[in-house]
Design a protein around this motif. Structure first.
Motif, PDB file in Angstrom:
ATOM      1  N   ILE A  66       0.818  -1.212   0.000  1.00 55.95           N
ATOM      2  CA  ILE A  66       0.000   0.000   0.000  1.00 55.95           C
ATOM      3  C   ILE A  66       0.856   1.268   0.000  1.00 55.95           C
ATOM      4  O   ILE A  66       0.468   2.280  -0.586  1.00 55.95           O
ATOM      5  CB  ILE A  66      -1.017   0.004   1.174  1.00 55.95           C
ATOM      6  CG1 ILE A  66      -2.044   1.142   0.971  1.00 55.95           C
ATOM      7  CG2 ILE A  66      -0.307   0.071   2.511  1.00 55.95           C
ATOM      8  CD1 ILE A  66      -3.222   1.084   1.906  1.00 55.95           C
ATOM      9  N   CYS A  67       2.021   1.227   0.618  1.00 52.01           N
ATOM     10  CA  CYS A  67       2.885   2.414   0.624  1.00 52.01           C
ATOM     11  C   CYS A  67       3.392   2.724  -0.784  1.00 52.01           C
ATOM     12  O   CYS A  67       3.419   3.884  -1.199  1.00 52.01           O
ATOM     13  CB  CYS A  67       4.035   2.221   1.605  1.00 52.01           C
ATOM     14  SG  CYS A  67       3.481   2.199   3.335  1.00 52.01           S
ATOM     15  N   ALA A  68       3.771   1.691  -1.525  1.00 51.90           N
ATOM     16  CA  ALA A  68       4.202   1.903  -2.911  1.00 51.90           C
ATOM     17  C   ALA A  68       3.041   2.410  -3.759  1.00 51.90           C
ATOM     18  O   ALA A  68       3.191   3.336  -4.557  1.00 51.90           O
ATOM     19  CB  ALA A  68       4.777   0.624  -3.492  1.00 51.90           C
ATOM     20  N   ARG A  90      -3.138   2.526   8.378  1.00 51.98           N
ATOM     21  CA  ARG A  90      -2.085   2.835   9.357  1.00 51.98           C
ATOM     22  C   ARG A  90      -0.772   2.122   9.011  1.00 51.98           C
ATOM     23  O   ARG A  90       0.125   2.003   9.841  1.00 51.98           O
ATOM     24  CB  ARG A  90      -2.535   2.429  10.752  1.00 51.98           C
ATOM     25  CG  ARG A  90      -3.745   3.206  11.233  1.00 51.98           C
ATOM     26  CD  ARG A  90      -4.119   2.827  12.666  1.00 51.98           C
ATOM     27  NE  ARG A  90      -5.210   3.624  13.149  1.00 51.98           N
ATOM     28  CZ  ARG A  90      -5.113   4.885  13.569  1.00 51.98           C
ATOM     29  NH1 ARG A  90      -3.968   5.490  13.579  1.00 51.98           N
ATOM     30  NH2 ARG A  90      -6.183   5.526  13.990  1.00 51.98           N
ATOM     31  N   ALA A  91      -0.667   1.656   7.774  1.00 47.92           N
ATOM     32  CA  ALA A  91       0.515   0.895   7.346  1.00 47.92           C
ATOM     33  C   ALA A  91       1.779   1.738   7.417  1.00 47.92           C
ATOM     34  O   ALA A  91       1.745   2.970   7.330  1.00 47.92           O
ATOM     35  CB  ALA A  91       0.313   0.379   5.925  1.00 47.92           C
ATOM     36  N   ARG A  92       2.872   1.031   7.571  1.00 48.24           N
ATOM     37  CA  ARG A  92       4.198   1.640   7.622  1.00 48.24           C
ATOM     38  C   ARG A  92       5.068   0.975   6.562  1.00 48.24           C
ATOM     39  O   ARG A  92       5.039  -0.222   6.380  1.00 48.24           O
ATOM     40  CB  ARG A  92       4.851   1.419   8.989  1.00 48.24           C
ATOM     41  CG  ARG A  92       4.044   1.975  10.139  1.00 48.24           C
ATOM     42  CD  ARG A  92       4.418   3.364  10.389  1.00 48.24           C
ATOM     43  NE  ARG A  92       3.538   3.975  11.384  1.00 48.24           N
ATOM     44  CZ  ARG A  92       3.538   5.253  11.593  1.00 48.24           C
ATOM     45  NH1 ARG A  92       4.326   6.042  10.906  1.00 48.24           N
ATOM     46  NH2 ARG A  92       2.726   5.770  12.471  1.00 48.24           N
ATOM     47  N   GLY A  93       5.844   1.783   5.889  1.00 49.17           N
ATOM     48  CA  GLY A  93       6.779   1.273   4.893  1.00 49.17           C
ATOM     49  C   GLY A  93       8.196   1.334   5.420  1.00 49.17           C
ATOM     50  O   GLY A  93       8.434   1.234   6.633  1.00 49.17           O
ATOM     51  N   ALA A  94       9.130   1.531   4.517  1.00 49.51           N
ATOM     52  CA  ALA A  94      10.543   1.616   4.882  1.00 49.51           C
ATOM     53  C   ALA A  94      10.748   2.661   5.972  1.00 49.51           C
ATOM     54  O   ALA A  94      10.106   3.714   5.968  1.00 49.51           O
ATOM     55  CB  ALA A  94      11.370   1.978   3.650  1.00 49.51           C
ATOM     56  N   SER A  98       4.869   6.344   7.407  1.00 50.48           N
ATOM     57  CA  SER A  98       3.454   6.037   7.211  1.00 50.48           C
ATOM     58  C   SER A  98       3.044   6.052   5.744  1.00 50.48           C
ATOM     59  O   SER A  98       3.702   6.647   4.892  1.00 50.48           O
ATOM     60  CB  SER A  98       2.594   7.058   7.978  1.00 50.48           C
ATOM     61  OG  SER A  98       2.625   8.308   7.320  1.00 50.48           O
ATOM     62  N   VAL A  99       1.912   5.414   5.492  1.00 47.86           N
ATOM     63  CA  VAL A  99       1.337   5.416   4.145  1.00 47.86           C
ATOM     64  C   VAL A  99       0.983   6.848   3.733  1.00 47.86           C
ATOM     65  O   VAL A  99       1.115   7.211   2.557  1.00 47.86           O
ATOM     66  CB  VAL A  99       0.141   4.440   4.047  1.00 47.86           C
ATOM     67  CG1 VAL A  99      -1.029   4.896   4.898  1.00 47.86           C
ATOM     68  CG2 VAL A  99      -0.288   4.242   2.604  1.00 47.86           C
TER      69      VAL A  99
END
Length: 180
Positions: A66-68, A90-94, A98-99
């Motif tokens: 989702i972040c991409a 509420r997703a987290r990427g690298a 946050s998204v």
């Protein structure tokens, strides 16, 4: 695949499309690399908003999250992901970013709006890169206004102890008036 090769590939994925293309041509398995700090090539490109590298990596087998999708501005993919997994707002990427951060880095106002309207937080803890700080640094007035209208805390300090206003003043942003 050696760890140093993986680290080098992930570092290149932030900004160097030519190097990414060259390395991937010679070592296709690098598409699934993870750096020693647990960052993927797609995660690297996504958190800096590098759409060309993101697209190239996806075309060569990288699996977007989702972040991409947020960084790319792929609203339908973001919506579909959240529909299946509501917690993804509420997703987290690298680097734990946050998204919402990713949507801002990609310059995707429509995705930013949708995420916030569907429960994504507009604030982050003190000492981090908040969405408001990022929008200020990017110089995106519409995003800054939207974040402020939706409860972004203009007093939160970033990793260097700066408020969004102080950050705007430091970089000579035209957003200083809006943040006062």
């Amino acid at each position: 695949m050696k760890l140093e090769e993986q680290n080098s590939f992930v570092m290149a994925a932030h900004h160097d499309l030519n190097k990414v293309q060259h390395l991937l041509q010679h070592q296709p398995e690098l598409i699934h690399a993870r750096a020693s700090w647990n960052e993927t090539p797609l995660g690297a490109a996504a958190h800096v908003g590098n759409k060309d590298i993101m697209q190239y990596l996806i075309e060569h087998g990288a699996r977007p999250d989702i972040c991409a999708w947020a960084a790319l501005g792929e609203l339908e993919a973001v919506q579909s992901t959240v529909q299946k997994h509501p917690e993804c707002v509420r997703a987290r990427g690298a680097h734990g970013l946050s998204v919402v951060f990713h949507a801002i880095m990609g310059g995707n106002f429509e995705v930013l709006q949708w995420l916030i309207q569907n429960g994504a937080p507009v604030n982050e803890p003190e000492g981090t890169l908040t969405p408001l700080h990022v929008a200020v640094v990017k110089g995106d007035r519409a995003m800054v206004e939207y974040l402020l209208q939706h409860g972004a805390d203009r007093r939160t300090r970033d990793r260097e102890g700066k408020t969004p206003l102080e950050r705007a003043q430091l970089i000579g942003s035209k957003l200083v008036d809006l943040l006062r």
